[in-house]
Write an enzyme that holds these catalytic residues in place. Structure first.
Site, PDB file in Angstrom:
ATOM      1  N   ASN A  12      25.665  -0.629  21.642  1.00  0.00           N
ATOM      2  CA  ASN A  12      26.264  -1.908  21.273  1.00  0.00           C
ATOM      3  C   ASN A  12      27.647  -1.604  20.704  1.00  0.00           C
ATOM      4  O   ASN A  12      27.770  -1.172  19.569  1.00  0.00           O
ATOM      5  CB  ASN A  12      25.359  -2.599  20.227  1.00  0.00           C
ATOM      6  N   TRP A  13      28.650  -1.805  21.532  1.00  0.00           N
ATOM      7  CA  TRP A  13      30.006  -1.410  21.124  1.00  0.00           C
ATOM      8  C   TRP A  13      30.621  -2.389  20.124  1.00  0.00           C
ATOM      9  O   TRP A  13      31.696  -2.133  19.588  1.00  0.00           O
ATOM     10  CB  TRP A  13      30.920  -1.281  22.355  1.00  0.00           C
ATOM     11  N   LYS A  14      29.992  -3.525  19.933  1.00  0.00           N
ATOM     12  CA  LYS A  14      30.490  -4.547  19.007  1.00  0.00           C
ATOM     13  C   LYS A  14      31.953  -4.882  19.336  1.00  0.00           C
ATOM     14  O   LYS A  14      32.344  -4.842  20.502  1.00  0.00           O
ATOM     15  CB  LYS A  14      30.286  -4.088  17.554  1.00  0.00           C
ATOM     16  N   HIS A  98      21.694 -10.725  17.344  1.00  0.00           N
ATOM     17  CA  HIS A  98      22.005  -9.567  16.506  1.00  0.00           C
ATOM     18  C   HIS A  98      22.190 -10.041  15.066  1.00  0.00           C
ATOM     19  O   HIS A  98      22.672 -11.154  14.825  1.00  0.00           O
ATOM     20  CB  HIS A  98      23.278  -8.889  17.016  1.00  0.00           C
ATOM     21  N   GLU A 100      24.321  -9.447  12.930  1.00  0.00           N
ATOM     22  CA  GLU A 100      25.684  -9.879  12.585  1.00  0.00           C
ATOM     23  C   GLU A 100      25.928 -11.319  13.046  1.00  0.00           C
ATOM     24  O   GLU A 100      26.626 -12.079  12.378  1.00  0.00           O
ATOM     25  CB  GLU A 100      26.707  -8.905  13.195  1.00  0.00           C
ATOM     26  N   GLU A 170      15.752  -4.048  14.095  1.00  0.00           N
ATOM     27  CA  GLU A 170      16.901  -3.493  13.382  1.00  0.00           C
ATOM     28  C   GLU A 170      16.860  -3.942  11.926  1.00  0.00           C
ATOM     29  O   GLU A 170      17.306  -5.061  11.606  1.00  0.00           O
ATOM     30  CB  GLU A 170      18.211  -3.982  14.014  1.00  0.00           C
ATOM     31  N   GLY A 176      24.749   0.226  10.266  1.00  0.00           N
ATOM     32  CA  GLY A 176      26.107   0.639   9.875  1.00  0.00           C
ATOM     33  C   GLY A 176      26.192   1.230   8.478  1.00  0.00           C
ATOM     34  O   GLY A 176      27.274   1.416   7.943  1.00  0.00           O
ATOM     35  N   SER A 216      21.691   2.879  12.363  1.00  0.00           N
ATOM     36  CA  SER A 216      22.117   4.254  12.070  1.00  0.00           C
ATOM     37  C   SER A 216      21.381   5.312  12.891  1.00  0.00           C
ATOM     38  O   SER A 216      21.045   6.383  12.377  1.00  0.00           O
ATOM     39  CB  SER A 216      21.995   4.533  10.570  1.00  0.00           C
ATOM     40  N   GLY A 237      24.784   1.412  17.463  1.00  0.00           N
ATOM     41  CA  GLY A 237      26.098   0.838  17.186  1.00  0.00           C
ATOM     42  C   GLY A 237      27.143   1.939  17.064  1.00  0.00           C
ATOM     43  O   GLY A 237      27.662   2.450  18.052  1.00  0.00           O
ATOM     44  N   GLY A 238      27.446   2.338  15.832  1.00  0.00           N
ATOM     45  CA  GLY A 238      28.519   3.296  15.554  1.00  0.00           C
ATOM     46  C   GLY A 238      28.500   4.533  16.440  1.00  0.00           C
ATOM     47  O   GLY A 238      29.537   4.940  16.981  1.00  0.00           O
TER      48      GLY A 238
HETATM   49  P1  PGA Z   1      24.547   1.118  13.833  1.00  0.00           P
HETATM   50  O1  PGA Z   1      24.388  -0.360  14.457  1.00  0.00           O
HETATM   51  O2  PGA Z   1      23.959   2.079  14.826  1.00  0.00           O
HETATM   52  O3  PGA Z   1      26.019   1.293  13.640  1.00  0.00           O
HETATM   53  O4  PGA Z   1      23.780   1.129  12.549  1.00  0.00           O
HETATM   54  C1  PGA Z   1      23.242  -0.721  15.166  1.00  0.00           C
HETATM   55  C2  PGA Z   1      23.357  -2.154  15.644  1.00  0.00           C
HETATM   56  O5  PGA Z   1      23.930  -2.978  14.923  1.00  0.00           O
HETATM   57  O6  PGA Z   1      22.908  -2.496  16.760  1.00  0.00           O
END
Ligand code: PGA
Length: 254
Positions: A12-14, A98, A100, A170, A176, A216, A237-238
């Site tokens: 997930n590149w956001k 998600h 967010e 999640e 993050g 993470s 994500g990251g």
């Molecule tokens: P993260 O994000 O790996 O940076 O914790 C995961 C996500 O939000 O899908």
């Protein structure tokens, strides 16, 4: 690793990567991961990079996902993107709900359920995200929150649609933050979600649904997380923003 369900690892590149940066990343992933057959590999770039990334991964083992879509098919919805528009770029998956988006765009379980139905109507596979906050976990509410989110955001999906839906567990406190759920916490939550699916549908359906862990995930914890019986992949994500870390996560999971 031998599992009844095929692992699915999605990046997930956001809100990261210009088109040029997206192409660098995906071309690197193609080089590193071309031999991987054991895992479904998905990248979810921002909308603006879908077209170019789609062309770059033609004839590769990498599949395309989007990070969101509208519940509507067409019309006066400024700033929204419809499922049929994603299909033009051979998008196969779409992340819905998600944390967010639940937090910043106030997306509700109801809305996510309507989007999930619209995704299936266009033959896109939704990746539906659920997860508790730290306060909810500390108050002992994890299962209650997961049950509300799963029931609400899957409302109306048929058995056949459920099997083609991916759930991403999640925990919000692990996204993050560098804080990963322990493998026991992850397995427990995944097993709970699967038991809930068995209640809502039936055992056979629940056994087929893939449940990803997200929060993470990195090369160093991927193997242990993926070895849990009810963990069927990862939403990253990251660590999905660099060729090395994302490809190591995939390789370490096999
Ligand atoms: P993260 O994000 O790996 O940076 O914790 C995961 C996500 O939000 O899908």
């Amino acid at each position: 690793m031998d599992k009844e369900r095929k692992l699915i690892i999605a990046g997930n590149w956001k809100m990261n990567k210009t088109v040029a940066e997206a192409l660098d990343l995906v071309n690197g992933l193609k080089r590193e991961l071309s031999n991987v057959k054991e895992v479904d590999i998905v990248v979810c770039p921002p909308f603006t990079a879908l077209s170019e990334v789609s062309k770059a991964i033609l004839d590769s083992n990498i599949r395309l996902g989007a990070q969101n879509m509208s519940e509507h098919n067409v019309g006066a919805f400024t700033g929204e993107i419809a499922a049929v528009m994603l299909k033009e770029f051979s998008v196969r998956y779409v992340i819905l709900g998600h944390s967010e988006r639940r937090q910043y765009q106030k997306e509700s379980d109801d809305l996510i359920a309507r989007k999930a139905l619209a995704a299936h109507a266009a033959s896109l596979k939704p990746i539906i995200c659920v997860g508790e906050t730290l306060q909810e976990r500390e108050a002992g509410l994890t299962e209650k929150v997961l049950e509300t989110q799963v029931r609400g955001s899957l409302a109306g999906l048929s058995r056949d649609q459920m099997v083609e839906t991916i759930i991403a567990y999640e925990p919000v406190w692990a996204i993050g933050t560098g804080k990963t759920a322990t493998t026991e916490q992850a397995q427990q939550a995944h097993a709970f979600i699967r038991s809930l699916l068995a209640r809502l549908y039936d055992e056979a359906t629940a056994r087929k649904v893939r449940i990803q862990y997200g929060g993470s995930v990195k090369p160093s914890n991927a193997r242990e997380l993926m070895s849990q019986p009810d963990v069927d992949g990862a939403l990253v994500g990251g660590a999905s923003l660099e060729v090395r870390s994302f490809s190591d996560i995939v390789k370490n999971s096999i």
